[in-house]
Design an enzyme around this catalytic site. Sequence first.
Site, PDB file in Angstrom:
ATOM      1  N   GLY A  51      24.737  23.057 -16.620  1.00 21.46           N
ATOM      2  CA  GLY A  51      25.490  22.887 -17.862  1.00 21.46           C
ATOM      3  C   GLY A  51      26.980  22.813 -17.594  1.00 21.46           C
ATOM      4  N   THR A  97      22.563  30.047 -22.239  1.00 13.97           N
ATOM      5  CA  THR A  97      21.491  29.115 -21.873  1.00 13.97           C
ATOM      6  C   THR A  97      22.003  27.672 -21.916  1.00 13.97           C
ATOM      7  OG1 THR A  97      19.903  30.666 -22.772  1.00 13.97           O
ATOM      8  CG2 THR A  97      19.129  28.413 -22.443  1.00 13.97           C
ATOM      9  N   THR A  98      21.517  26.890 -20.978  1.00 13.80           N
ATOM     10  CA  THR A  98      22.007  25.521 -20.817  1.00 13.80           C
ATOM     11  C   THR A  98      21.125  24.525 -21.584  1.00 13.80           C
ATOM     12  OG1 THR A  98      20.847  25.671 -18.734  1.00 13.80           O
ATOM     13  CG2 THR A  98      23.236  25.819 -18.657  1.00 13.80           C
ATOM     14  N   ARG A 108      17.357  37.091 -14.797  1.00 11.61           N
ATOM     15  CA  ARG A 108      18.475  37.387 -13.880  1.00 11.61           C
ATOM     16  C   ARG A 108      19.752  37.667 -14.662  1.00 11.61           C
ATOM     17  NH1 ARG A 108      15.383  33.513 -11.172  1.00 11.61           N
ATOM     18  NH2 ARG A 108      16.238  31.876 -12.489  1.00 11.61           N
ATOM     19  N   MET A 109      20.083  36.813 -15.603  1.00 10.44           N
ATOM     20  CA  MET A 109      21.296  37.011 -16.404  1.00 10.44           C
ATOM     21  C   MET A 109      21.084  38.071 -17.479  1.00 10.44           C
ATOM     22  SD  MET A 109      24.169  35.432 -15.866  1.00 10.44           S
ATOM     23  CE  MET A 109      25.012  35.051 -17.406  1.00 10.44           C
ATOM     24  N   ASN A 139      29.663  28.185 -19.138  1.00 11.07           N
ATOM     25  CA  ASN A 139      29.863  29.129 -18.034  1.00 11.07           C
ATOM     26  C   ASN A 139      30.720  30.284 -18.543  1.00 11.07           C
ATOM     27  OD1 ASN A 139      30.562  30.368 -15.466  1.00 11.07           O
ATOM     28  ND2 ASN A 139      29.745  28.485 -14.577  1.00 11.07           N
ATOM     29  N   HIS A 156      23.489  25.419  -6.633  1.00  6.33           N
ATOM     30  CA  HIS A 156      22.884  26.595  -7.261  1.00  6.33           C
ATOM     31  C   HIS A 156      21.665  27.089  -6.484  1.00  6.33           C
ATOM     32  CE1 HIS A 156      25.322  25.501 -10.778  1.00  6.33           C
ATOM     33  NE2 HIS A 156      25.094  26.727 -11.218  1.00  6.33           N
ATOM     34  N   LYS A 214      16.775  27.712 -10.386  1.00  5.86           N
ATOM     35  CA  LYS A 214      17.391  27.165 -11.594  1.00  5.86           C
ATOM     36  C   LYS A 214      16.522  26.050 -12.189  1.00  5.86           C
ATOM     37  CE  LYS A 214      21.785  25.280 -13.282  1.00  5.86           C
ATOM     38  NZ  LYS A 214      21.635  26.049 -14.532  1.00  5.86           N
ATOM     39  N   ALA A 274      16.003  39.370 -21.886  1.00  2.99           N
ATOM     40  CA  ALA A 274      16.543  40.583 -21.252  1.00  2.99           C
ATOM     41  C   ALA A 274      15.942  40.872 -19.875  1.00  2.99           C
ATOM     42  CB  ALA A 274      16.317  41.781 -22.173  1.00  2.99           C
ATOM     43  N   GLY A 275      14.785  40.274 -19.581  1.00  2.02           N
ATOM     44  CA  GLY A 275      14.165  40.542 -18.279  1.00  2.02           C
ATOM     45  C   GLY A 275      14.606  39.580 -17.190  1.00  2.02           C
TER      46      GLY A 275
HETATM   47  N1  LIG Z   1      26.605  30.336 -19.190  1.00  4.47           N
HETATM   48  C1  LIG Z   1      26.581  30.998 -18.040  1.00  4.47           C
HETATM   49  O1  LIG Z   1      27.619  31.500 -17.552  1.00  4.47           O
HETATM   50  C2  LIG Z   1      25.280  31.146 -17.315  1.00  4.47           C
HETATM   51  C3  LIG Z   1      24.174  30.547 -17.832  1.00  4.47           C
HETATM   52  N2  LIG Z   1      22.981  30.662 -17.206  1.00  4.47           N
HETATM   53  C4  LIG Z   1      21.864  30.048 -17.894  1.00  4.47           C
HETATM   54  O2  LIG Z   1      21.159  31.081 -18.577  1.00  4.47           O
HETATM   55  C5  LIG Z   1      19.769  30.738 -18.632  1.00  4.47           C
HETATM   56  C6  LIG Z   1      18.960  31.862 -18.016  1.00  4.47           C
HETATM   57  O3  LIG Z   1      19.260  31.940 -16.633  1.00  4.47           O
HETATM   58  P1  LIG Z   1      18.563  33.017 -15.700  1.00  4.47           P
HETATM   59  O4  LIG Z   1      18.791  34.385 -16.217  1.00  4.47           O
HETATM   60  O5  LIG Z   1      18.980  32.682 -14.313  1.00  4.47           O
HETATM   61  O6  LIG Z   1      17.017  32.641 -15.887  1.00  4.47           O
HETATM   62  P2  LIG Z   1      15.740  33.580 -15.713  1.00  4.47           P
HETATM   63  O7  LIG Z   1      14.560  32.678 -15.604  1.00  4.47           O
HETATM   64  O8  LIG Z   1      15.973  34.588 -14.658  1.00  4.47           O
HETATM   65  O9  LIG Z   1      15.669  34.376 -17.094  1.00  4.47           O
HETATM   66  C7  LIG Z   1      15.264  33.832 -18.305  1.00  4.47           C
HETATM   67  C8  LIG Z   1      14.467  34.899 -19.028  1.00  4.47           C
HETATM   68  O10 LIG Z   1      14.218  34.466 -20.354  1.00  4.47           O
HETATM   69  C9  LIG Z   1      12.891  34.785 -20.674  1.00  4.47           C
HETATM   70  N3  LIG Z   1      12.456  33.923 -21.768  1.00  4.47           N
HETATM   71  C10 LIG Z   1      12.072  32.629 -21.718  1.00  4.47           C
HETATM   72  N4  LIG Z   1      11.776  32.213 -22.942  1.00  4.47           N
HETATM   73  C11 LIG Z   1      12.015  33.249 -23.793  1.00  4.47           C
HETATM   74  C12 LIG Z   1      11.907  33.424 -25.180  1.00  4.47           C
HETATM   75  N5  LIG Z   1      11.500  32.452 -25.993  1.00  4.47           N
HETATM   76  N6  LIG Z   1      12.244  34.633 -25.704  1.00  4.47           N
HETATM   77  C13 LIG Z   1      12.671  35.621 -24.935  1.00  4.47           C
HETATM   78  N7  LIG Z   1      12.782  35.525 -23.586  1.00  4.47           N
HETATM   79  C14 LIG Z   1      12.451  34.345 -23.038  1.00  4.47           C
HETATM   80  C15 LIG Z   1      12.106  34.594 -19.372  1.00  4.47           C
HETATM   81  O11 LIG Z   1      10.878  35.287 -19.404  1.00  4.47           O
HETATM   82  C16 LIG Z   1      13.105  35.186 -18.385  1.00  4.47           C
HETATM   83  O12 LIG Z   1      12.937  36.577 -18.255  1.00  4.47           O
HETATM   84  C17 LIG Z   1      19.634  29.392 -17.908  1.00  4.47           C
HETATM   85  O13 LIG Z   1      19.699  28.347 -18.851  1.00  4.47           O
HETATM   86  C18 LIG Z   1      20.862  29.359 -17.006  1.00  4.47           C
HETATM   87  O14 LIG Z   1      21.259  28.076 -16.670  1.00  4.47           O
HETATM   88  C19 LIG Z   1      22.849  31.357 -16.051  1.00  4.47           C
HETATM   89  C20 LIG Z   1      23.929  31.951 -15.469  1.00  4.47           C
HETATM   90  C21 LIG Z   1      25.246  31.895 -16.059  1.00  4.47           C
HETATM   91  O1  LIG Z   2      21.390  28.818 -13.917  1.00  2.00           O
HETATM   92  C1  LIG Z   2      22.420  29.323 -13.424  1.00  2.00           C
HETATM   93  O2  LIG Z   2      22.386  30.126 -12.498  1.00  2.00           O
HETATM   94  C2  LIG Z   2      23.715  28.969 -14.015  1.00  2.00           C
HETATM   95  N1  LIG Z   2      23.720  28.213 -15.076  1.00  2.00           N
HETATM   96  C3  LIG Z   2      24.872  27.757 -15.774  1.00  2.00           C
HETATM   97  C4  LIG Z   2      24.991  26.272 -15.667  1.00  2.00           C
HETATM   98  O3  LIG Z   2      23.977  25.578 -15.690  1.00  2.00           O
HETATM   99  O4  LIG Z   2      26.124  25.772 -15.570  1.00  2.00           O
HETATM  100  C5  LIG Z   2      26.132  28.508 -15.383  1.00  2.00           C
HETATM  101  C6  LIG Z   2      26.222  28.836 -13.924  1.00  2.00           C
HETATM  102  O5  LIG Z   2      26.452  27.663 -13.230  1.00  2.00           O
HETATM  103  C7  LIG Z   2      24.953  29.518 -13.435  1.00  2.00           C
END
Ligand SMILES: NC(=O)C1=CN([C@@H]2O[C@H](COP(=O)(O)OP(=O)(O)OC[C@H]3O[C@@H](n4cnc5c(N)ncnc54)[C@H](O)[C@@H]3O)[C@@H](O)[C@H]2O)C=CC1
Ligand SMILES: O=C(O)C1=N[C@H](C(=O)O)C[C@H](O)C1
Length: 256
Positions: free
Chosen positions: A145, A79-80, A14-15, A107, A135, A139, A11-12
């Site tokens: 993913g 998560t990817t 970016r996403m 995505n 990206h 990342k 929850a803390g």
């Molecule tokens: N499917 C989609 O549309 C999208 C997927 N993503 C993916 O989502 C994931 C997160 O991306 P962001 O938010 O950019 O990363 P981020 O690094 O900003 O956030 C991840 C958060 O998870 C926390 N975390 C890590 N391990 C944890 C655990 N075991 N329990 C609870 N919290 C934990 C971290 O402390 C951090 O606050 C990545 O794998 C990214 O590729 C990101 C954007 C879009």
């Molecule tokens: O980490 C990101 O930011 C994103 N991760 C996802 C991916 O790995 O495809 C979705 C989106 O591209 C953003």
Amino acid sequence: MSKLRVAVIGAGGRMGSEAVRAVEAADDMELVAALGRGDKLETLTEAGAEVAVELTHPDAVMDNLEFCVRHGVHGVVGTTGFTAERLATLRGRLAEAPGTGVLIAPNFSIGAVLTMRFARQAARFFESAEIVELHHPRKADAPSGTAARTAELVAEARAAAGLGPQPDATSGGLPGARGASVDGVPVHSVRLSGLVAHQEVLFGGDGEILTIRHDSMTRGSFMPGVLLGIRRIGGAPGLTLGLEHFLDLHSQDLDG
Ligand SMILES: NC(=O)C1=CN([C@@H]2O[C@H](COP(=O)(O)OP(=O)(O)OC[C@H]3O[C@@H](n4cnc5c(N)ncnc54)[C@H](O)[C@@H]3O)[C@@H](O)[C@H]2O)C=CC1
Ligand SMILES: O=C(O)C1=N[C@H](C(=O)O)C[C@H](O)C1
């Protein structure tokens, strides 16, 4: 009408922080837990979460999902890092938890989902196909993913159409210069300050190029998909791979 009880893991981040705001703003949902790194997963069951949104890190997601599935909490996962092995493991766990559903969404943005569909449709018509994903530099994983999934879909469509290996005379040069090969489709990863999430799928044929490009300019672009996943996952036991399954694309001619 009772509200859907939703938790966000990561929850803390970016996403995750964006998802917390989106759930809080949704009239039909109640945010019952917001977990960060180090918080105990039992919080989910203590809070009575029905759906957990998982937005953490490839190293953490499998353990988090194992807990959710074991306790009958549906998962909506952004998560990817989902390999074929990980998906098989998850399917096995879900088989032991009838009624529980997990959505793995490479995505959540509608435009990116459509990009993947259009790429799959186009793939059989072109001898060459390459993917460039771009990206933000924070990342953790490469390729994205989304790019990995797009490449798989393109490769499947090429194989189904009887297309062989892509033309490429490269025989030397620097390792990595031709990108990573995902099922024979080269994928190039750019990490650049100022970017959010972008992808180009390039197709080449005799005297013509088709480029399919998608840009997520803000993380708000992912939130309608996250909310859709939360609303639909309770009615979709087992594993759902890709948000397109909740967008009614399969019944339309987009299904190429
Ligand atoms: N499917 C989609 O549309 C999208 C997927 N993503 C993916 O989502 C994931 C997160 O991306 P962001 O938010 O950019 O990363 P981020 O690094 O900003 O956030 C991840 C958060 O998870 C926390 N975390 C890590 N391990 C944890 C655990 N075991 N329990 C609870 N919290 C934990 C971290 O402390 C951090 O606050 C990545 O794998 C990214 O590729 C990101 C954007 C879009
Ligand atoms: O980490 C990101 O930011 C994103 N991760 C996802 C991916 O790995 O495809 C979705 C989106 O591209 C953003």
